[in-house]
Design a protein around this motif. Structure first.
Motif, short mmCIF file in Angstrom:
data_model
loop_
_atom_site.label_atom_id
_atom_site.label_comp_id
_atom_site.label_asym_id
_atom_site.label_seq_id
_atom_site.Cartn_x
_atom_site.Cartn_y
_atom_site.Cartn_z
N ILE A 292 -80.85 -65.90 0.61
CA ILE A 292 -80.20 -64.41 0.82
C ILE A 292 -81.58 -63.75 1.41
O ILE A 292 -82.55 -63.59 0.25
N THR A 293 -81.48 -62.70 2.15
CA THR A 293 -82.47 -61.92 2.39
C THR A 293 -81.88 -60.87 2.27
O THR A 293 -81.15 -60.11 3.82
N ILE A 294 -82.57 -60.06 1.09
CA ILE A 294 -82.46 -57.51 1.78
C ILE A 294 -83.62 -57.64 2.32
O ILE A 294 -84.50 -57.70 1.51
N THR A 295 -83.54 -56.83 3.31
CA THR A 295 -84.79 -56.33 3.62
C THR A 295 -84.08 -54.41 4.57
O THR A 295 -83.12 -54.19 4.16
N SER A 296 -85.67 -54.19 4.55
CA SER A 296 -84.86 -52.48 5.06
C SER A 296 -85.23 -52.59 6.45
O SER A 296 -86.13 -53.64 7.36
N GLU A 297 -84.20 -52.16 7.59
CA GLU A 297 -84.35 -52.06 9.16
C GLU A 297 -84.97 -50.78 8.94
O GLU A 297 -84.83 -50.27 8.81
N PHE A 298 -85.36 -50.75 10.93
CA PHE A 298 -85.69 -49.79 11.31
C PHE A 298 -85.52 -47.91 11.11
O PHE A 298 -85.40 -47.28 11.58
N SER A 299 -83.72 -48.47 11.32
CA SER A 299 -82.53 -47.66 10.85
C SER A 299 -82.64 -47.11 9.76
O SER A 299 -82.20 -45.85 9.78
N GLY A 300 -83.31 -47.68 8.89
CA GLY A 300 -83.25 -47.07 7.12
C GLY A 300 -82.70 -47.61 6.64
O GLY A 300 -82.57 -47.14 5.47
N SER A 301 -81.52 -48.17 7.34
CA SER A 301 -80.48 -49.03 6.03
C SER A 301 -81.54 -50.22 5.15
O SER A 301 -82.03 -51.11 6.16
N VAL A 302 -80.08 -50.75 4.60
CA VAL A 302 -80.92 -51.93 3.93
C VAL A 302 -79.83 -53.20 3.60
O VAL A 302 -78.94 -52.57 3.94
N VAL A 303 -79.84 -54.05 4.56
CA VAL A 303 -79.13 -54.75 4.91
C VAL A 303 -79.66 -56.20 4.35
O VAL A 303 -80.75 -56.74 4.55
N ALA A 304 -78.23 -56.98 3.78
CA ALA A 304 -78.53 -58.25 3.32
C ALA A 304 -77.70 -59.27 4.03
O ALA A 304 -76.90 -59.18 4.16
N LYS A 305 -78.67 -60.41 4.94
CA LYS A 305 -77.80 -61.45 4.86
C LYS A 305 -78.37 -63.03 4.62
O LYS A 305 -79.47 -62.80 3.48
N GLY A 306 -77.39 -63.79 4.73
CA GLY A 306 -77.20 -65.07 3.96
C GLY A 306 -75.85 -65.30 3.04
O GLY A 306 -75.33 -66.56 2.66
N ALA A 307 -75.89 -63.82 2.73
CA ALA A 307 -74.59 -64.25 2.08
C ALA A 307 -73.14 -64.94 2.89
O ALA A 307 -72.06 -63.67 3.03
N THR A 308 -72.81 -66.08 2.89
CA THR A 308 -72.16 -66.39 3.39
C THR A 308 -71.00 -67.18 2.44
O THR A 308 -69.71 -67.89 2.97
N ASP A 309 -71.41 -67.25 1.36
CA ASP A 309 -69.69 -67.90 0.95
C ASP A 309 -69.46 -66.57 -0.02
O ASP A 309 -69.50 -65.51 -0.34
N ASP A 310 -68.30 -66.87 -0.76
CA ASP A 310 -67.55 -66.32 -1.90
C ASP A 310 -68.13 -65.45 -3.39
O ASP A 310 -67.71 -63.70 -3.04
N LEU A 311 -68.77 -65.62 -3.70
CA LEU A 311 -70.04 -65.45 -4.80
C LEU A 311 -70.69 -64.67 -4.55
O LEU A 311 -70.73 -62.96 -4.80
N SER A 312 -71.57 -64.78 -3.32
CA SER A 312 -72.58 -64.31 -3.34
C SER A 312 -72.48 -62.26 -2.64
O SER A 312 -73.09 -61.70 -2.54
N ALA A 313 -71.03 -62.72 -1.74
CA ALA A 313 -70.58 -61.42 -1.12
C ALA A 313 -69.96 -61.20 -2.76
O ALA A 313 -69.72 -59.11 -1.82
N GLN A 314 -69.13 -61.91 -3.24
CA GLN A 314 -68.74 -60.49 -4.06
C GLN A 314 -69.28 -59.89 -5.09
O GLN A 314 -69.76 -58.49 -5.46
N LEU A 315 -70.94 -60.27 -5.45
CA LEU A 315 -72.05 -59.93 -5.77
C LEU A 315 -72.18 -58.88 -5.51
O LEU A 315 -73.23 -57.59 -5.50
N LEU A 316 -72.65 -58.71 -4.06
CA LEU A 316 -73.38 -57.58 -3.10
C LEU A 316 -72.83 -57.01 -2.98
O LEU A 316 -72.53 -55.34 -3.39
N ARG A 317 -71.29 -56.33 -3.11
CA ARG A 317 -70.08 -55.80 -3.14
C ARG A 317 -70.29 -55.26 -4.42
O ARG A 317 -69.86 -54.01 -4.45
#
Length: 241
Positions: free
Chosen positions: A5-30
């Motif tokens: 899972i990669t957490i980065t800052s985008e050009f717009s200023g928003s922080v995005v997390a990618k790679g959380a495709t399963d339910d557990l990782s998605a729940q932790l991010l939420r």
């Protein structure tokens, strides 16, 4: 193999997390504070662009900590990692403002591209809320207060006034620097590409095999004009009068 899972800052200023495709990782991010988005790009998690920088760092760091505890492989840049930023505010005792500036300095040094650098520097240069404007106001107020408390101390009051003007000069020097800061990384990439072409001109001038084949075919279909010793076609002689 653990999910990456990669957490980065985008050009717009928003922080995005990618790679959380399963339910557990998605729940932790939420749980950390990310908003889940499911569209044709796939599943991802994002923080609103209006999220203050300090909150972005805190949320991203907390999310990474929970994900790693659940044995996920997490990539987090230094600019979003509280463990790699400056010491806590209490490290400077009562000098909280100085500690905040140390934190900004660390964010500047940890910037990985022009956009993240600009966001960090904005805490200094923002014309309404930046640190420079607050320092300028404080120096100006100090000079006015000296005058109010002791009219004979005008020389000291003037020194604070001059210092305030120096800050104004610094602000004027750096005004409108935001677009240039954002282009810092892109300019370096363009320069590297240009330098590669300059150092290897043969590669830039090389003709593709398809172009060479077309050239040979064209040459074989038409007879070349005879050339003189200089390499140019002979000119028709003009009769003398």
């Amino acid at each position: 193999m653990p999910t990456s899972i990669t957490i980065t800052s985008e050009f717009s200023g928003s922080v995005v997390a990618k790679g959380a495709t399963d339910d557990l990782s998605a729940q932790l991010l939420r749980h950390a504070g990310f908003k889940q988005i499911d569209d044709w790009h796939g599943r991802r998690h994002r923080l609103p662009t209006t999220t203050p920088l300090a909150d972005q760092v805190a949320i991203a760091s907390h999310a990474a900590e929970m994900l790693r505890a659940a044995r996920y492989d997490v990539t987090l840049p230094p600019s979003l990692d509280t463990a790699r930023l400056s010491p806590p505010v209490h490290a400077l005792g009562p000098y909280a403002a100085g500690a905040e500036l140390l934190s900004i300095t660390d964010q500047i040094r940890a910037a990985e591209d022009g956009a993240s650098l600009q966001r960090a520097v904005d805490h200094l240069l923002n014309p309404k809320h930046g640190a420079l404007e607050r320092v300028r106001e404080a120096l100006e107020a100090a000079g006015e207060q000296v005058n109010d408390l002791d009219e004979d101390a005008y020389a000291l009051a003037d020194r604070f006034g001059f210092a305030s003007e120096f800050i104004s000069s610094a602000q004027s020097e750096l005004v409108d620097s935001e677009p240039e800061l954002r282009r810092v990384g892109a300019a370096s990439t363009s320069y590297s590409a240009a330098r590669t072409v300059r150092d290897h001109p043969g590669a830039a001038l090389a003709t593709s095999p398809a172009a060479n084949q077309a050239k040979d075919s064209s040459a074989s279909s038409s007879a070349p004009a005879p050339c003189s010793a200089t390499g140019h076609p002979p000119r028709a002689s003009t009769p003398r009068r």
